[in-house]
Scaffold this motif. Sequence first.
Motif, PDB file in Angstrom:
ATOM      1  N   ILE A 102      -3.959 -13.962 -16.448  1.00  8.52           N
ATOM      2  CA  ILE A 102      -3.497 -12.832 -15.644  1.00  8.52           C
ATOM      3  C   ILE A 102      -4.664 -11.928 -15.257  1.00  8.52           C
ATOM      4  O   ILE A 102      -4.720 -11.401 -14.147  1.00  8.52           O
ATOM      5  CB  ILE A 102      -2.426 -12.017 -16.421  1.00  8.52           C
ATOM      6  CG1 ILE A 102      -1.188 -12.858 -16.698  1.00  8.52           C
ATOM      7  CG2 ILE A 102      -2.066 -10.726 -15.702  1.00  8.52           C
ATOM      8  CD1 ILE A 102      -0.432 -13.318 -15.484  1.00  8.52           C
ATOM      9  N   PRO A 130       0.806  -5.793 -18.619  1.00  8.83           N
ATOM     10  CA  PRO A 130       1.805  -6.818 -18.904  1.00  8.83           C
ATOM     11  C   PRO A 130       2.863  -6.304 -19.869  1.00  8.83           C
ATOM     12  O   PRO A 130       2.586  -5.464 -20.728  1.00  8.83           O
ATOM     13  CB  PRO A 130       1.013  -7.943 -19.559  1.00  8.83           C
ATOM     14  CG  PRO A 130      -0.409  -7.611 -19.398  1.00  8.83           C
ATOM     15  CD  PRO A 130      -0.512  -6.163 -19.082  1.00  8.83           C
ATOM     16  N   SER A 176       3.778  -9.705 -15.414  1.00 10.41           N
ATOM     17  CA  SER A 176       2.331  -9.506 -15.461  1.00 10.41           C
ATOM     18  C   SER A 176       1.909  -8.051 -15.321  1.00 10.41           C
ATOM     19  O   SER A 176       0.831  -7.674 -15.775  1.00 10.41           O
ATOM     20  CB  SER A 176       1.647 -10.341 -14.371  1.00 10.41           C
ATOM     21  OG  SER A 176       2.050  -9.905 -13.086  1.00 10.41           O
TER      22      SER A 176
END
Length: 163
Positions: free
Chosen positions: A134, A113, A71
């Motif tokens: 995310i 990410p 992430s």
Amino acid sequence: MSTKGIAIAQHGERWTAHDLHIADMEDLDSLVDAMHDLSSGTVIAFVEEDDEYLAIVRITARDPDPKVFLSDRRVLLTSDHAERLFADALPSMAGFDSDDDSDEDTPVGQASPVGDLDLLADLGTPTEALLELIAEEGMLPADVISAISERAGAGEIFDDARG
């Protein structure tokens, strides 16, 4: 630091959840070996550390080589666990300044990410949805994992395993 790992493994149409002992794993190969022990089908491992990041690793029967998503690539510079497990599978961090704010205009704010953004598309979480999860303010890694598991049809199994 608290690092948690859980995997969901597919057996035909059924999913099972399994705790992973991340602290005992030396590298990505040891994580993948543990995943192969869970099922010969699809296995998805989720790793989180102190709510700082989420790592997702996926293997399948057709493609036993791992697909990896992280992430926020900056944790490769700040987390021994993340660096040990994922650095070799992701683009090099050489020249990356963890204070670099050039990513401010990305759809995920300051997170950066990295990896296979499409690794869960066939399980109900395409790239855009993964990035939105995310980026959503207030979403902890456990919340993202729960949402991904739900989309894959393993939400109840995951929730039971997490308590």
